[in-house]
Structure formats: structure tokens, C-alpha cells
Design a protein around this motif. Structure first.
Motif, PDB file in Angstrom:
ATOM      1  N   ARG A 104     -50.804  15.001-121.649  1.00 55.20           N
ATOM      2  CA  ARG A 104     -50.944  13.825-121.109  1.00 55.20           C
ATOM      3  C   ARG A 104     -52.030  13.042-121.528  1.00 55.20           C
ATOM      4  N   ASP A 105     -52.950  12.811-120.752  1.00 56.27           N
ATOM      5  CA  ASP A 105     -54.154  11.772-121.209  1.00 56.27           C
ATOM      6  C   ASP A 105     -55.413  12.660-121.306  1.00 56.27           C
ATOM      7  N   MET A 106     -55.278  14.029-121.370  1.00 51.45           N
ATOM      8  CA  MET A 106     -56.241  14.880-121.547  1.00 51.45           C
ATOM      9  C   MET A 106     -56.396  15.579-122.793  1.00 51.45           C
ATOM     10  N   ALA A 107     -57.561  16.152-123.575  1.00 51.83           N
ATOM     11  CA  ALA A 107     -57.770  16.969-124.677  1.00 51.83           C
ATOM     12  C   ALA A 107     -58.675  17.932-124.241  1.00 51.83           C
ATOM     13  N   THR A 108     -58.183  19.089-124.653  1.00 46.99           N
ATOM     14  CA  THR A 108     -59.036  20.491-124.130  1.00 46.99           C
ATOM     15  C   THR A 108     -59.356  21.131-125.342  1.00 46.99           C
ATOM     16  N   THR A 109     -60.771  21.707-125.630  1.00 47.74           N
ATOM     17  CA  THR A 109     -61.129  22.393-126.778  1.00 47.74           C
ATOM     18  C   THR A 109     -61.933  23.497-126.230  1.00 47.74           C
ATOM     19  N   THR A 110     -61.663  24.725-126.710  1.00 49.91           N
ATOM     20  CA  THR A 110     -62.329  25.812-126.582  1.00 49.91           C
ATOM     21  C   THR A 110     -63.568  26.052-127.609  1.00 49.91           C
ATOM     22  N   PHE A 111     -64.574  26.196-127.285  1.00 48.29           N
ATOM     23  CA  PHE A 111     -65.665  26.526-128.515  1.00 48.29           C
ATOM     24  C   PHE A 111     -66.030  28.006-127.940  1.00 48.29           C
ATOM     25  N   ARG A 112     -66.785  28.452-128.947  1.00 47.15           N
ATOM     26  CA  ARG A 112     -67.477  29.597-128.994  1.00 47.15           C
ATOM     27  C   ARG A 112     -68.798  29.539-129.477  1.00 47.15           C
ATOM     28  N   ASN A 113     -70.014  30.162-128.677  1.00 50.57           N
ATOM     29  CA  ASN A 113     -71.123  30.162-129.027  1.00 50.57           C
ATOM     30  C   ASN A 113     -71.444  30.624-130.261  1.00 50.57           C
ATOM     31  N   ARG A 114     -72.159  30.092-131.413  1.00 49.18           N
ATOM     32  CA  ARG A 114     -72.600  30.892-132.598  1.00 49.18           C
ATOM     33  C   ARG A 114     -73.677  31.916-132.501  1.00 49.18           C
ATOM     34  N   THR A 115     -74.484  31.808-131.720  1.00 51.81           N
ATOM     35  CA  THR A 115     -75.592  32.640-131.522  1.00 51.81           C
ATOM     36  C   THR A 115     -74.954  33.861-130.789  1.00 51.81           C
ATOM     37  N   ASP A 116     -74.241  33.691-129.769  1.00 48.87           N
ATOM     38  CA  ASP A 116     -73.765  34.757-128.983  1.00 48.87           C
ATOM     39  C   ASP A 116     -72.296  34.696-128.617  1.00 48.87           C
TER      40      ASP A 116
END
Length: 205
Positions: free
Chosen positions: A161-173
Motif C-alpha cells: 500500500r503506502d508503506m515501504a519496509t526495509t530490514t537492515f543488519r548492523n555491520r559492526t554486530d
């Protein structure tokens, strides 16, 4: 000895000096012509600070276990960020994460800002942002910045719909991941929470 093709004494030094001066002038012109690094807006600073606070709280508990001063210094938002006793329901994390929470309000402007919710018992944080200013361009600018990308990498993207979702992973841990949901387009969600971030550190059982 034939001196017909010999440069007059000192001419070589003059040529070398001229070349050096020309090179310096070209370097100065290039530096002047290069685009200056773009300064973050107040709202971008607020969201960037909320992310830094999230990472610091979870990955470096020593910055707050003996008092919040080191934590506040790392976040770097000064007196625009402060602890509050409670926040609206819309700014609370999911029910499973509502334990031993502390609420940091970031008043970037008089009418827009962010809430950072952390816990002293669970390795989590929750960020929400809203106000009468369109935060969609702000969020996208922060998420695509070189500074953010140096600390977080994209692992999954989706739209609904009107939402965008992104999953990120931390590079340090890599045990720390964050799910960021926000408006897909500018101007879509001015009447409600415009950005939500939930970050959790996955501990081994």
C-alpha cells in the motif's frame, strides 16, 4: 664548448617554480570547485541521532549503566533530547518489548521529532517519528546517507500500500537488525506516525 642550446643559468629553476605554482593553482581551483559536503537538516540530525542512540544503548551498555552522560554525548543531540516519563500509545514498541522501558523524546523542531524507546532488561530499541512536517524525504535521506550505510546494510525490502519496509543488519554486530517502515511517497502520512523502527539484538539461547 657550444653553449648555443644551453639554458641560461637560473632558467631551469624558474621553470620548475612556475610549474609548481601552476600545479598549486589547479589544486586550489579543484578544491574550490568541488561540491561541499551537505549539512544535515535539524530533522535529519534528529533521526540520525535516534539511530546512534539505538545502537549505543544495545551494543554498549556501559555508556548508560552508571549514568546516561556518556550515552547522551554519543547521541550528540544536546538538549533537544531528554527523558520523559511516558509517551503516546502510538510511540510504544510492540507489547512483547514493553518491559523496563525508558523514553527519550527528541524535539527536533517545535512541531516534529522522534521518540526513542529503550529497555534496561531487553536488547531492543524502538523509534517513531511524526509531526506536521513531511518526514518521508528526511527518512530516505538518512537511510541512503554514507554514514548510515557504513553502519547498516540492507537485507530485505518490500512495499505494501503506502508503506515501504526495509530490514537492515548492523555491520559492526550482525546480531543486531532493524526493521524500518515509512511512507513510500512524500506527503502520504502527515496525520499519523510517519516512520517506525524496531531493532532487536538476537541473542543465542
Amino acid at each position: 664548448m657550444d653553449r648555443g642550446n644551453q639554458a641560461p643559468q637560473g632558467e631551469g629553476d624558474m621553470q620548475s617554480s612556475a610549474i609548481t605554482t601552476l600545479a598549486a593553482s589547479i589544486a586550489a581551483l579543484a578544491a574550490f570547485s568541488a561540491p561541499a559536503a551537505r549539512a544535515q537538516s535539524i530533522l535529519e540530525q534528529g533521526l540520525s541521532g535516534a539511530f546512534r542512540g539505538c545502537e549505543e544503548w544495545i551494543l554498549n551498555p556501559a555508556s548508560w549503566t552508571n549514568g546516561p552522560a556518556p550515552f547522551i554525548a554519543t547521541v550528540g543531540l544536546g538538549d533537544t533530547m531528554g527523558l520523559v516519563a511516558e509517551v503516546d500509545e502510538a510511540s510504544l514498541p510492540p507489547p512483547a518489548l514493553r518491559r523496563a522501558n525508558h523514553y527519550w523524546r527528541i524535539n527536533s523542531t517545535e512541531t516534529a521529532g522522534y521518540v526513542l524507546v529503550v529497555s534496561d532488561q531487553m536488547p531492543m530499541c524502538h523509534i517513531t517519528g511524526g509531526g506536521n512536517v513531511d518526514l518521508q524525504p528526511v527518512v530516505e535521506t538518512v537511510l541512503t546517507s554514507a554514514d548510515f550505510s557504513s553502519r547498516w546494510k540492507v537485507v530485505l525490502e518490500s512495499e505494501r500500500r503506502d508503506m515501504a519496509t526495509t530490514t537492515f543488519r548492523n555491520r559492526t554486530d550482525p546480531s543486531l537488525s532493524a526493521i524500518v517502515s515509512r511512507s513510500r511517497r512524500p506527503g502520504d502520512r502527515l496525520d499519523r506516525v510517519q516512520v517506525t523502527v524496531t531493532a532487536i539484538y538476537e541473542t543465542e539461547d
